[in-house]
Design a protein around this motif. Structure first.
Motif, mmCIF file in Angstrom:
data_model
loop_
_atom_site.group_PDB
_atom_site.id
_atom_site.type_symbol
_atom_site.label_atom_id
_atom_site.label_comp_id
_atom_site.label_asym_id
_atom_site.label_seq_id
_atom_site.Cartn_x
_atom_site.Cartn_y
_atom_site.Cartn_z
ATOM 1 N N MET A 2 -41.681 2.491 -13.997
ATOM 2 C CA MET A 2 -41.159 3.945 -12.160
ATOM 3 C C MET A 2 -40.108 4.206 -12.892
ATOM 4 N N LYS A 3 -39.861 5.413 -12.834
ATOM 5 C CA LYS A 3 -38.459 5.698 -12.057
ATOM 6 C C LYS A 3 -37.876 5.999 -10.907
ATOM 7 N N LYS A 4 -36.229 6.241 -11.386
ATOM 8 C CA LYS A 4 -35.916 6.601 -10.400
ATOM 9 C C LYS A 4 -35.771 7.949 -9.669
ATOM 10 N N GLY A 5 -35.957 8.453 -9.066
ATOM 11 C CA GLY A 5 -35.174 10.070 -8.882
ATOM 12 C C GLY A 5 -33.860 9.473 -8.289
ATOM 13 N N THR A 6 -33.738 10.653 -6.449
ATOM 14 C CA THR A 6 -32.715 11.312 -5.911
ATOM 15 C C THR A 6 -32.542 9.472 -5.538
ATOM 16 N N GLN A 7 -30.843 9.266 -5.438
ATOM 17 C CA GLN A 7 -30.457 8.640 -4.556
ATOM 18 C C GLN A 7 -31.014 8.341 -2.697
ATOM 19 N N LEU A 8 -31.198 6.916 -2.976
ATOM 20 C CA LEU A 8 -31.985 7.567 -0.900
ATOM 21 C C LEU A 8 -31.138 7.593 0.586
ATOM 22 N N TYR A 9 -29.860 6.148 -0.706
ATOM 23 C CA TYR A 9 -29.090 5.626 0.123
ATOM 24 C C TYR A 9 -28.329 4.192 -0.422
ATOM 25 N N GLU A 10 -26.913 4.709 -0.212
ATOM 26 C CA GLU A 10 -25.846 3.219 -1.018
ATOM 27 C C GLU A 10 -25.477 2.676 0.750
ATOM 28 N N GLY A 11 -25.707 1.328 0.288
ATOM 29 C CA GLY A 11 -25.393 0.397 1.659
ATOM 30 C C GLY A 11 -24.849 -0.940 0.525
ATOM 31 N N LYS A 14 -26.543 -2.701 -2.198
ATOM 32 C CA LYS A 14 -27.400 -2.272 -2.849
ATOM 33 C C LYS A 14 -27.544 -0.875 -2.664
ATOM 34 N N LYS A 15 -28.082 0.204 -3.856
ATOM 35 C CA LYS A 15 -28.336 1.439 -3.524
ATOM 36 C C LYS A 15 -29.957 1.467 -3.757
ATOM 37 N N VAL A 16 -30.763 2.790 -2.646
ATOM 38 C CA VAL A 16 -31.926 2.351 -2.663
ATOM 39 C C VAL A 16 -32.640 4.464 -3.394
ATOM 40 N N ASP A 28 -31.751 -1.258 -6.222
ATOM 41 C CA ASP A 28 -29.905 -0.832 -7.121
ATOM 42 C C ASP A 28 -29.062 -1.797 -7.229
ATOM 43 N N TYR A 29 -29.503 -3.421 -6.990
ATOM 44 C CA TYR A 29 -28.446 -4.491 -6.406
ATOM 45 C C TYR A 29 -27.192 -4.663 -7.266
ATOM 46 N N LYS A 30 -26.212 -4.278 -5.810
ATOM 47 C CA LYS A 30 -24.358 -4.417 -7.125
ATOM 48 C C LYS A 30 -23.828 -5.472 -6.739
ATOM 49 N N ASP A 31 -22.899 -5.648 -7.431
ATOM 50 C CA ASP A 31 -21.893 -6.494 -7.114
ATOM 51 C C ASP A 31 -20.838 -7.220 -6.199
ATOM 52 N N ASP A 32 -20.813 -5.385 -5.091
ATOM 53 C CA ASP A 32 -19.787 -5.546 -4.519
ATOM 54 C C ASP A 32 -20.675 -6.713 -3.227
ATOM 55 N N ALA A 33 -19.311 -7.335 -3.017
ATOM 56 C CA ALA A 33 -19.301 -7.902 -1.044
ATOM 57 C C ALA A 33 -19.001 -7.320 -0.858
#
Ligand code: TMP
Length: 236
Positions: A2-11, A14-16, A28-33
């Motif tokens: 599966m290939k990543k397309g456009t970023q839908l959302y950044e929480g 996580k980025k989606v 895509d899980y981030k280290d940000d807390a």
């Protein structure tokens, strides 16, 4: 793959991304807390990879126990393909032991065991600070139907039973946790994540906190605690 397309959302954690399949997203899980509705910010090194792997592992166990989840496939250390759901804007919190906001709001000392688990709902709304609501409020705000609320409660209690036993085998007490559900082609499925970011886990012998409260409360050894949980459940 599966290939990543456009970023839908950044929480906050996580980025989606969209994919070429309209039913599939990549998280895509981030280290940000963050804590306290984003007021406190930091980094927990390695957290993204840990939460990705742990959440996927737990979702697989839950699927075996009859809980439908959004999990499709782990793609890498930090990336997972999931079913594209529309999130029900409720934070569903299950508690076995008093802690955190329950203790603060109700004056019950942290560590007080309940005779049976509790379920509570918060309305997922950052501007309002995710206020505590009940199921009638959820209906009044039209966040979910009665049938969906009943399904969510049934799944939440079943998830609690499965996770409590699972973590106990790793010498961890499941104090409480937060989950989110989504709608996928008309049915309710478990979405988001289950990780030390979204659970309270205490050592069975010492009651030492092994979760994000170490970050929220500046207790130190945050990375070490996340790694220790991974080791105990056999993922590291
Ligand atoms: P609380 O005691 O602060 O209400 O938290 C209950 C549980 O929910 C705890 O395991 C931490 C988790 N939680 C989240 O995952 N996200 C949040 O934004 C909050 C406030 C709590």
């Amino acid at each position: 793959m599966m290939k990543k397309g456009t970023q839908l959302y950044e929480g906050k954690a996580k980025k989606v991304y969209l994919t070429d399949d309209p039913d599939v997203l990549i998280v895509d899980y981030k280290d940000d807390a963050t804590a306290f509705n984003g007021e406190k910010k930091g980094t927990i090194v390695g957290k993204g990879a840990i939460n990705n792997r742990m959440s996927n592992y737990l979702f697989k166990q839950l699927e075996k126990e009859g809980i439908p989840t959004h999990l499709i496939e782990e793609l890498s250390d930090r990336e997972t393909a999931v079913k594209k759901v529309s999130i029900v804007p409720l934070e569903v919190i299950v508690r076995n032991v008093a802690a955190g906001s329950f203790s603060k709001r109700l004056g019950v000392p942290e560590g007080t065991e309940f005779t049976e688990p509790t379920i509570e709902f918060s309305y997922k709304n950052d501007e309002l600070g995710d206020p505590l609501i009940n199921d009638y409020f959820a209906r009044a705000l039209n966040l979910a139907s009665w049938a969906e609320i009943e399904t969510i409660k049934k799944y939440a209690l079943k998830i609690n039973e499965v996770l409590k036993e699972f973590f106990l085998a790793a010498e961890l007490r499941l104090i409480d946790f937060k989950i989110e559900f989504g709608r996928y082609h008309g049915t309710i499925i478990l979405a988001d994540e289950i990780s030390p970011d979204t659970c309270r886990l205490w050592d069975v012998h010492t009651n030492e906190k092994m979760d994000k409260d170490r970050f929220r409360r500046d207790l130190g050894n945050v990375e070490e605690a996340y790694q220790e949980v991974m080791k105990r459940i056999g993922l590291l």
